[in-house]
Design a protein around this motif. Structure first.
Motif, PDB file in Angstrom:
ATOM      1  N   SER A 379       0.838  -1.203   0.000  1.00  0.00           N
ATOM      2  CA  SER A 379       0.000   0.000   0.000  1.00  0.00           C
ATOM      3  C   SER A 379       0.870   1.249   0.000  1.00  0.00           C
ATOM      4  N   LEU A 380       1.941   1.217   0.777  1.00  0.00           N
ATOM      5  CA  LEU A 380       2.857   2.354   0.806  1.00  0.00           C
ATOM      6  C   LEU A 380       3.544   2.521  -0.548  1.00  0.00           C
ATOM      7  N   LEU A 381       3.948   1.405  -1.162  1.00  0.00           N
ATOM      8  CA  LEU A 381       4.594   1.470  -2.475  1.00  0.00           C
ATOM      9  C   LEU A 381       3.644   2.047  -3.517  1.00  0.00           C
ATOM     10  N   ARG A 382       2.395   1.617  -3.489  1.00  0.00           N
ATOM     11  CA  ARG A 382       1.418   2.141  -4.451  1.00  0.00           C
ATOM     12  C   ARG A 382       1.177   3.628  -4.228  1.00  0.00           C
ATOM     13  N   TYR A 383       1.151   4.050  -2.985  1.00  0.00           N
ATOM     14  CA  TYR A 383       0.931   5.467  -2.684  1.00  0.00           C
ATOM     15  C   TYR A 383       2.076   6.318  -3.246  1.00  0.00           C
ATOM     16  N   ARG A 384       3.305   5.862  -3.088  1.00  0.00           N
ATOM     17  CA  ARG A 384       4.445   6.602  -3.628  1.00  0.00           C
ATOM     18  C   ARG A 384       4.379   6.682  -5.153  1.00  0.00           C
ATOM     19  N   GLN A 385       3.994   5.604  -5.787  1.00  0.00           N
ATOM     20  CA  GLN A 385       3.893   5.602  -7.252  1.00  0.00           C
ATOM     21  C   GLN A 385       2.783   6.533  -7.727  1.00  0.00           C
ATOM     22  N   LEU A 386       1.672   6.552  -7.005  1.00  0.00           N
ATOM     23  CA  LEU A 386       0.583   7.461  -7.374  1.00  0.00           C
ATOM     24  C   LEU A 386       0.995   8.918  -7.186  1.00  0.00           C
ATOM     25  N   GLN A 387       1.825   9.191  -6.184  1.00  0.00           N
ATOM     26  CA  GLN A 387       2.313  10.551  -5.997  1.00  0.00           C
ATOM     27  C   GLN A 387       3.136  10.997  -7.199  1.00  0.00           C
ATOM     28  N   GLN A 388       3.984  10.109  -7.715  1.00  0.00           N
ATOM     29  CA  GLN A 388       4.748  10.428  -8.913  1.00  0.00           C
ATOM     30  C   GLN A 388       3.825  10.645 -10.107  1.00  0.00           C
ATOM     31  N   GLN A 389       2.832   9.770 -10.222  1.00  0.00           N
ATOM     32  CA  GLN A 389       1.886   9.898 -11.331  1.00  0.00           C
ATOM     33  C   GLN A 389       1.108  11.214 -11.228  1.00  0.00           C
ATOM     34  N   GLN A 390       0.754  11.616 -10.016  1.00  0.00           N
ATOM     35  CA  GLN A 390       0.025  12.869  -9.834  1.00  0.00           C
ATOM     36  C   GLN A 390       0.889  14.066 -10.239  1.00  0.00           C
ATOM     37  N   GLN A 420      -8.411  13.153 -15.537  1.00  0.00           N
ATOM     38  CA  GLN A 420      -7.296  12.274 -15.212  1.00  0.00           C
ATOM     39  C   GLN A 420      -6.678  12.664 -13.872  1.00  0.00           C
ATOM     40  N   GLN A 421      -6.518  13.979 -13.660  1.00  0.00           N
ATOM     41  CA  GLN A 421      -5.985  14.457 -12.386  1.00  0.00           C
ATOM     42  C   GLN A 421      -6.920  14.118 -11.232  1.00  0.00           C
ATOM     43  N   LEU A 422      -8.225  14.267 -11.452  1.00  0.00           N
ATOM     44  CA  LEU A 422      -9.206  13.910 -10.424  1.00  0.00           C
ATOM     45  C   LEU A 422      -9.128  12.434 -10.085  1.00  0.00           C
ATOM     46  N   ASN A 423      -8.995  11.598 -11.096  1.00  0.00           N
ATOM     47  CA  ASN A 423      -8.928  10.158 -10.878  1.00  0.00           C
ATOM     48  C   ASN A 423      -7.692   9.781 -10.059  1.00  0.00           C
ATOM     49  N   ILE A 424      -6.563  10.409 -10.371  1.00  0.00           N
ATOM     50  CA  ILE A 424      -5.328  10.093  -9.641  1.00  0.00           C
ATOM     51  C   ILE A 424      -5.437  10.560  -8.198  1.00  0.00           C
ATOM     52  N   ARG A 425      -5.971  11.763  -7.973  1.00  0.00           N
ATOM     53  CA  ARG A 425      -6.126  12.263  -6.610  1.00  0.00           C
ATOM     54  C   ARG A 425      -7.100  11.387  -5.811  1.00  0.00           C
ATOM     55  N   SER A 426      -8.149  10.906  -6.488  1.00  0.00           N
ATOM     56  CA  SER A 426      -9.084  10.003  -5.829  1.00  0.00           C
ATOM     57  C   SER A 426      -8.401   8.688  -5.468  1.00  0.00           C
ATOM     58  N   GLN A 427      -7.554   8.188  -6.364  1.00  0.00           N
ATOM     59  CA  GLN A 427      -6.822   6.959  -6.077  1.00  0.00           C
ATOM     60  C   GLN A 427      -5.834   7.163  -4.919  1.00  0.00           C
ATOM     61  N   LEU A 428      -5.262   8.369  -4.829  1.00  0.00           N
ATOM     62  CA  LEU A 428      -4.354   8.661  -3.719  1.00  0.00           C
ATOM     63  C   LEU A 428      -5.092   8.571  -2.381  1.00  0.00           C
TER      64      LEU A 428
END
Length: 468
Positions: A379-390, A420-428
Motif C-alpha cells: 500500500s505504501l509502495l502504491r501510494y508513492r507511485q501514485l504521488q509520482q503519477q500525480q 485524469q488528475q481527479l482520478n489520480i487524486r481520488s486513487q491517492l
C-alpha cells in the motif's frame, strides 16, 4: 476399627483417576513469519495512538465505556463466574436445618387422645471426590471463565479496530466528497466558459455537450459517496452506543502514510492474541470435562450425618430426647444403557474438535499477520507511485490550461486532463485508506497486552454502576 482402616486405605489407593486422559500441550508457534523483515519500528501498546489523532483517541475512550457489545460480554463473564462457583460448591459438605411441628387427635376405646410433637435437626452430606471428578468439573468451569475473559479481550481488540476502520472510512468519504465537489465547481466554470466561447464563435457545440456530460457524470458520483459516509457514521454511532442522529466527530483528512512498519516482528507476538489464549483455555476445560466424564463411570462414596432433638407431648407424659445417625454409601454404576460411555464419547469428540479448531486458528493468525505485513508494504509502495503519477499529471494539466487560455487546445483536452488528475487524486485518497486499513489489520492480527487491563477497568466501572 478394621472397617475404618480399610476405608482409609481404599481412599488413599484410589486418590487419582486411573482413566485420567493426558493434558493438552500449549500451541506451537512458528519461529518467524514468511514476510521479509524491513524495519524495527516500535508500535505503542494501544496501537491507535500511533496515528497521533486526538479525535480518534477520544472516540476510542468513549467506545470502550459505552459499547453495548462489550457490556454484554462483561455480563457473560459474571455468568461464567457464577457457574464456576456453582461447580466448586460440590467439593464442600452441605448442611441443612430441618424443623417440624404437629398436633394429632386419635380416637381410642378409652376416649380421644391428643398429642403434640416438635422435631429439629441438622443434616450434613459429603461426597468423597475419589477420582477428582468434582475437582475436574470445577477446573473446567474455571478454564471456561478464563476463556471468557480472553474472549472479552479479543472483543476489545476487534472493537477498537472496527472503530478506527469506520473513522478513517468516514474520513476517506469526506475527502472524496470534498475533492469531487471541488471538481464539480471547476467543471461548472469550464462549462460557462465553453458556452461563452461558443457564443463568440470560438468553440463548437460538441465542446459544450462534452462539458455537460462530464459535469453530470461527476454529480452522479456524489450520492454514492454520501451514502457510504452515512453508513460509516452509523457504524461509528453503533460502536459508541449512540443513536444515529447524534453527531459523531470524524476526521476530514487522512494521516500521511509513513514507513511500512515493523516487518521483523517475532512470531511469538501471537502469544498476545487473546483468541488463541481463549482457544487453549477452552481445550484445557475440555480435558477436565473428559476426565470428569471418565470418573463418573467409577465407584462413588457419599457420607451423611444428622443430629437433632424431638419432643412429643402426650396426655400420659412427655417423650423427648436427642437422635443422630451416621451413614456411608458406596455406588458402582453397572447398567445405565450406555449413558456414561456416550457422555465420554461426546467429551472426547468435543476435545478433538477444539484441538483442531485451535490449530486452525493458529494457522489463520499467522496468515493474518503475514498478509497485513505485505499489504502495508505494498500500500505504501502504491501510494508513492501514485504521488509520482500525480506530479506528472499536474504538469500536463497546467500545460493544457495554458494552451486553453491561449486558444491552442479545445476544452475537451482540458476536460480529459482534469478528469485524469481527479482520478489520480481520488486513487491517492483510496491508497491512503488502504494503507490505514492494512495497519489496522496488522494491529488486530498481533493482539496486545493492553486489553486485560482495560477489561478489568470496565468490569470495575460496571460493578460501580450497579452498586449505585
Amino acid at each position: 476399627m478394621l472397617i475404618r482402616l480399610a476405608l482409609i486405605s481404599f481412599i488413599l489407593l484410589t486418590a487419582c483417576n486411573p482413566l485420567q486422559p493426558p493434558k493438552s500441550d500449549p500451541p506451537q508457534l512458528p519461529e518467524k513469519y514468511a514476510a521479509p523483515a524491513e524495519s524495527t519500528e516500535q508500535r505503542p501498546d494501544r496501537w491507535w495512538q500511533s496515528f497521533n489523532d486526538p479525535q480518534l483517541d477520544q472516540l476510542q475512550e468513549q467506545m470502550l465505556s459505552g459499547n453495548l457489545d462489550l457490556r454484554q460480554s462483561l455480563y457473560r463473564l459474571d455468568q461464567l463466574d457464577a457457574l464456576r462457583r456453582t461447580s466448586g460448591a460440590g467439593l464442600w459438605p452441605s448442611l441443612s436445618a430441618n424443623a417440624s411441628a404437629g398436633r394429632d387427635r386419635t380416637p381410642s376405646a378409652a376416649g380421644e387422645s391428643t398429642s403434640s410433637s416438635y422435631r429439629g435437626s441438622l443434616a450434613a452430606s459429603y461426597e468423597i471426590d475419589l477420582w477428582n471428578r468434582l475437582h475436574d468439573k470445577e477446573q473446567a468451569a474455571e478454564f471456561r471463565r478464563q476463556a471468557g475473559e480472553k474472549e472479552a479481550e479479543s472483543l476489545l481488540l476487534s472493537l477498537t479496530a472496527q472503530l478506527a476502520e469506520n473513522y478513517f472510512s468516514a474520513g476517506e468519504q469526506r475527502a472524496q466528497i470534498a475533492l469531487l465537489q471541488q471538481q464539480i465547481e471547476r467543471n461548472e466554470k469550464l462549462l460557462a466558459t465553453a458556452t461563452d466561447r461558443y457564443r463568440a464563435g470560438l468553440a463548437s457545440a460538441e465542446e459544450i455537450y462534452q462539458a455537460q456530460v462530464s459535469l453530470v457524470a461527476l454529480q452522479a458520483q456524489l450520492p454514492q459517496l454520501q451514502t457510504a459516509l452515512v453508513r460509516s457514521e452509523q457504524a461509528l454511532a453503533l460502536l459508541l452506543g449512540r443513536f444515529s442522529g447524534e453527531e459523531v466527530t470524524t476526521t476530514a483528512t487522512l494521516p500521511e502514510p509513513g514507513t511500512a512498519g515493523d516487518n521483523s516482528l517475532p512470531a511469538s507476538l501471537l502469544q498476545q492474541r487473546p483468541d488463541i489464549s481463549a482457544a487453549f483455555l477452552q481445550l484445557q476445560a475440555a480435558d477436565h470435562e473428559l476426565a470428569a466424564a471418565l470418573a463418573d463411570k467409577l465407584p462413588g462414596i457419599s457420607l451423611s450425618a444428622s443430629l437433632g432433638r424431638s419432643v412429643t407431648r402426650l396426655s400420659s407424659g412427655d417423650i423427648e430426647g436427642t437422635f443422630w445417625s451416621l451413614a456411608a454409601s458406596l455406588v458402582q454404576p453397572l447398567i445405565d444403557g450406555g449413558r456414561r460411555q456416550a457422555a465420554v464419547d461426546q467429551q472426547q469428540a468435543l476435545r478433538q474438535q477444539q484441538a483442531t479448531q485451535m490449530q486452525q486458528l493458529l494457522i489463520k493468525a499467522v496468515q493474518d499477520v503475514e498478509t497485513a505485513l505485505v499489504a502495508e508494504r505494498n500500500s505504501l509502495l502504491r501510494y508513492r507511485q501514485l504521488q509520482q503519477q500525480q506530479h506528472i499529471s499536474q504538469q500536463t494539466l497546467e500545460l493544457n490550461q495554458a494552451n486553453y487560455r491561449s486558444g491552442l487546445t479545445s476544452s475537451s483536452d482540458l476536460l480529459n486532463s482534469e478528469l485524469q488528475q481527479l482520478n489520480i487524486r481520488s486513487q491517492l485518497i483510496s491508497s491512503q485508506a488502504g494503507w490505514l486499513s492494512s495497519r489496522i489489520s496488522l494491529a488486530r492480527a498481533l493482539g496486545g497486552s493492553w486489553m486485560a487491563e482495560e477489561r478489568k477497568k470496565q468490569q470495575n466501572h460496571l460493578s460501580a454502576k450497579e452498586d449505585k
